[in-house]
Design a protein around this motif. Sequence first.
Motif, mmCIF file in Angstrom:
data_model
loop_
_atom_site.group_PDB
_atom_site.id
_atom_site.type_symbol
_atom_site.label_atom_id
_atom_site.label_comp_id
_atom_site.label_asym_id
_atom_site.label_seq_id
_atom_site.Cartn_x
_atom_site.Cartn_y
_atom_site.Cartn_z
ATOM 1 N N ALA A 70 5.818 -5.507 -10.021
ATOM 2 C CA ALA A 70 5.039 -5.124 -8.841
ATOM 3 C C ALA A 70 3.721 -4.514 -9.305
ATOM 4 C CB ALA A 70 5.833 -4.137 -7.980
ATOM 5 N N LYS A 72 1.179 -3.317 -8.006
ATOM 6 C CA LYS A 72 0.583 -2.125 -7.387
ATOM 7 C C LYS A 72 0.852 -0.872 -8.220
ATOM 8 C CE LYS A 72 3.584 -3.349 -4.607
ATOM 9 N NZ LYS A 72 4.222 -3.833 -3.382
ATOM 10 N N ASP A 91 4.189 -9.640 -8.624
ATOM 11 C CA ASP A 91 4.070 -9.418 -7.177
ATOM 12 C C ASP A 91 2.729 -8.744 -6.935
ATOM 13 O OD1 ASP A 91 4.017 -7.339 -5.191
ATOM 14 O OD2 ASP A 91 6.079 -6.759 -5.513
ATOM 15 N N ARG A 161 9.783 -11.184 4.867
ATOM 16 C CA ARG A 161 10.174 -9.811 4.544
ATOM 17 C C ARG A 161 10.846 -9.195 5.766
ATOM 18 N NH1 ARG A 161 7.009 -4.744 1.822
ATOM 19 N NH2 ARG A 161 8.546 -3.171 2.408
ATOM 20 N N THR A 174 6.940 6.861 1.383
ATOM 21 C CA THR A 174 7.278 5.678 0.583
ATOM 22 C C THR A 174 8.621 5.071 0.999
ATOM 23 O OG1 THR A 174 8.173 7.139 -1.132
ATOM 24 C CG2 THR A 174 5.910 6.395 -1.434
ATOM 25 N N HIS A 213 12.465 -4.608 1.066
ATOM 26 C CA HIS A 213 12.174 -3.538 0.095
ATOM 27 C C HIS A 213 12.388 -2.225 0.831
ATOM 28 C CE1 HIS A 213 10.143 -1.232 -3.052
ATOM 29 N NE2 HIS A 213 9.432 -0.663 -2.106
ATOM 30 N N SER A 216 10.658 3.762 -2.385
ATOM 31 C CA SER A 216 10.410 3.993 -3.799
ATOM 32 C C SER A 216 10.018 5.452 -4.034
ATOM 33 C CB SER A 216 9.250 3.065 -4.190
ATOM 34 O OG SER A 216 8.664 3.437 -5.389
ATOM 35 N N GLY A 253 11.710 -0.449 -6.372
ATOM 36 C CA GLY A 253 12.039 0.927 -5.995
ATOM 37 C C GLY A 253 12.886 1.670 -7.009
ATOM 38 N N GLU A 295 11.814 -6.736 -8.065
ATOM 39 C CA GLU A 295 10.392 -6.407 -8.171
ATOM 40 C C GLU A 295 10.157 -4.991 -8.667
ATOM 41 O OE1 GLU A 295 9.399 -6.879 -4.072
ATOM 42 O OE2 GLU A 295 8.971 -9.000 -4.281
ATOM 43 N N PRO A 296 10.497 -4.693 -9.913
ATOM 44 C CA PRO A 296 10.233 -3.349 -10.420
ATOM 45 C C PRO A 296 8.745 -3.143 -10.698
ATOM 46 C CG PRO A 296 11.069 -4.744 -12.182
ATOM 47 C CD PRO A 296 11.090 -5.581 -10.934
ATOM 48 N N GLY A 297 8.227 -2.002 -10.309
ATOM 49 C CA GLY A 297 6.842 -1.662 -10.632
ATOM 50 C C GLY A 297 6.850 -0.409 -11.482
ATOM 51 N N ARG A 298 7.175 0.728 -10.817
ATOM 52 C CA ARG A 298 7.203 2.037 -11.472
ATOM 53 C C ARG A 298 8.044 2.020 -12.749
ATOM 54 N NH1 ARG A 298 6.826 6.640 -8.278
ATOM 55 N NH2 ARG A 298 7.406 5.303 -6.537
ATOM 56 N N ARG A 335 -0.557 12.058 -6.916
ATOM 57 C CA ARG A 335 0.844 12.091 -6.486
ATOM 58 C C ARG A 335 1.373 13.502 -6.195
ATOM 59 N NH1 ARG A 335 4.673 10.497 -8.867
ATOM 60 N NH2 ARG A 335 5.716 9.403 -7.171
ATOM 61 N N TYR A 339 2.507 13.652 -2.424
ATOM 62 C CA TYR A 339 3.965 13.590 -2.173
ATOM 63 C C TYR A 339 4.696 14.844 -2.643
ATOM 64 C CZ TYR A 339 2.643 8.613 -2.705
ATOM 65 O OH TYR A 339 2.024 7.400 -2.655
ATOM 66 N N TYR A 395 1.356 4.310 -10.595
ATOM 67 C CA TYR A 395 0.763 4.819 -9.368
ATOM 68 C C TYR A 395 -0.228 5.960 -9.576
ATOM 69 C CZ TYR A 395 4.258 1.881 -7.176
ATOM 70 O OH TYR A 395 5.032 0.804 -6.816
ATOM 71 N N MET A 399 -3.837 4.672 -8.218
ATOM 72 C CA MET A 399 -4.337 5.311 -6.993
ATOM 73 C C MET A 399 -5.534 6.206 -7.287
ATOM 74 S SD MET A 399 -0.601 6.236 -5.412
ATOM 75 C CE MET A 399 -1.043 6.762 -3.762
HETATM 76 N N1 LLP Z 1 8.140 -4.532 -3.888
HETATM 77 C C1 LLP Z 1 7.530 -4.143 -2.758
HETATM 78 C C2 LLP Z 1 7.487 -5.048 -1.635
HETATM 79 C C3 LLP Z 1 6.930 -2.871 -2.678
HETATM 80 O O1 LLP Z 1 6.334 -2.505 -1.561
HETATM 81 C C4 LLP Z 1 6.962 -2.022 -3.808
HETATM 82 C C5 LLP Z 1 6.342 -0.691 -3.776
HETATM 83 C C6 LLP Z 1 7.589 -2.482 -4.966
HETATM 84 C C7 LLP Z 1 8.184 -3.736 -4.981
HETATM 85 C C8 LLP Z 1 7.644 -1.690 -6.240
HETATM 86 O O2 LLP Z 1 8.316 -0.483 -6.110
HETATM 87 P P1 LLP Z 1 8.590 0.353 -7.457
HETATM 88 O O3 LLP Z 1 9.539 -0.461 -8.273
HETATM 89 O O4 LLP Z 1 7.295 0.542 -8.132
HETATM 90 O O5 LLP Z 1 9.162 1.636 -7.018
HETATM 91 N N2 LLP Z 1 2.415 5.186 -4.318
HETATM 92 C C9 LLP Z 1 3.816 5.523 -4.286
HETATM 93 C C10 LLP Z 1 4.700 4.317 -4.405
HETATM 94 C C11 LLP Z 1 4.432 3.252 -3.355
HETATM 95 C C12 LLP Z 1 5.323 2.070 -3.538
HETATM 96 C C13 LLP Z 1 4.902 0.944 -2.663
HETATM 97 N N3 LLP Z 1 5.683 -0.242 -2.768
HETATM 98 C C14 LLP Z 1 4.100 6.532 -5.400
HETATM 99 O O6 LLP Z 1 3.172 6.941 -6.095
HETATM 100 O O7 LLP Z 1 5.231 6.975 -5.571
#
Ligand code: LLP
Length: 437
Positions: A70, A72, A91, A161, A174, A213, A216, A253, A295-298, A335, A339, A395, A399
């Motif tokens: 992910a 983002k 993603d 979705r 979140t 989703h 997160s 997430g 879809e891991p991002g963090r 952050r 948050y 993030y 951000m």
């Molecule tokens: N897939 C979708 C559709 C999402 O919306 C997200 C995160 C992910 C995957 C990835 O989630 P992760 O694996 O990174 O947790 N700015 C916030 C987090 C916002 C997350 C938005 N969507 C923070 O700093 O904690």
Amino acid sequence: MTFPNASLFPETASVNAAGRLEIGGCDTADLAVEFGTPLYLFDEDTLRGMCREFVGEFTRRYDNTRVAYAAKAFLNPAIAIVIKDEDLALDVVSGGELAVAAAVDFPPDRVYFHGNNKTPDELRMALDFGIGRVVVDGFSELQLLDSLAREKGVVQDVMLRLSPGVDPHTHAHTTTGTLDSKFGIPIETGDAARAVHDAVRAPNLKLIGLHFHLGSPIFELEPYSIAIDTVLTFAAELVRDGLELEEFSPGGGFAIGYVTEQPPPPIADYAEVITSMLKRRCDDLGLARPRLVVEPGRSIVGRAGVALYTVGAIKDIPGVRKYVSLDGGMGDNIRPALYGAEYEAVLANRTSDGPKETVTLAGKFCESGDFLIRDIALPSLASGDLVAMPSSGAYAPAMASNYNLNPRPAMVMVKDGTARLIRRRESYKDMMLSDIF
Ligand code: LLP
């Protein structure tokens, strides 16, 4: 030598003979001299290690899994190249992220386009790129994308979705998979069934699967199994309406450790819960097992990143609080202010066995809410000391802003004793590039 909160740092972190924090074989004090601070370090071994752990843990249990990073959480060309090199999918949620994917020749069929309000220009850009899947978030997008695909003379693969109505118990900002959310098409209201019906009949769209989703970061495993059950049960009912579930995604997430007292579940536990529920429910419901997309991002980039700051002004208000101000803050990591996110930090340039004192690590931005860590016990800090904050890869830089017209930090990728600049520090001139005098 290791140190107490090493589990939050990249796997290569250690304290060298000079008593200084080392990451990727690079002495952080030397890096601060060479590149200045604030500085974001990304440890390549940890980044690649996380990609491999995700692929390994999921495919071992469910061969037909695709891991999509992910973007983002943080994307720039250097990171995108590693993700591509590790054979992950990607993603993206904006034309900007898509532009980075295109700039590094990311294979289009492995790119997923998310977002609750993709603009017509972004959707055209995605179609021109030949994007693998658009994850459609609502009725207006269904119509818009169908007509744009018709104009272009293509049939676009899409997923829907859905909003399964499951609370993952994380920060309200979140949380995404509950009924009262701008994201996803709710199952509860009947809209999801109508969207499947419309998507199956849209002439220039091919519905290939379902996505959700929850939010997160998610420290609990149960929300995933409840939501997978809900969405698969829904899918089984829609098969007679023409739904073919070739792909299925429970999103991302997955949590990481920010503070030692709150360790995340191992990736293996997420993989076990998700794949076992998917297999079991598909078999029970008579659904062919779809490709699983996670879809891991963090969790891919978070632990790999460390922020390095220099201590500046110190203000002691006896009996109230001691403020130790750093040369970064909410401009590179909003952050904590946004948050109430918690972090840990260490003194990076000298090991100290002296007594610890409780301080607040504040930033340099003109706002009282600009702090990085409230009430952390650290050795007595002096101006010029270096502070390293782990778990900063996700993030925080993504951000970052130019609030107060502070330039955004430089970034280096460290590996085997070498540091490679992957983003230079912004200059004052950079910040005026788009301005018209
Ligand atoms: N897939 C979708 C559709 C999402 O919306 C997200 C995160 C992910 C995957 C990835 O989630 P992760 O694996 O990174 O947790 N700015 C916030 C987090 C916002 C997350 C938005 N969507 C923070 O700093 O904690």
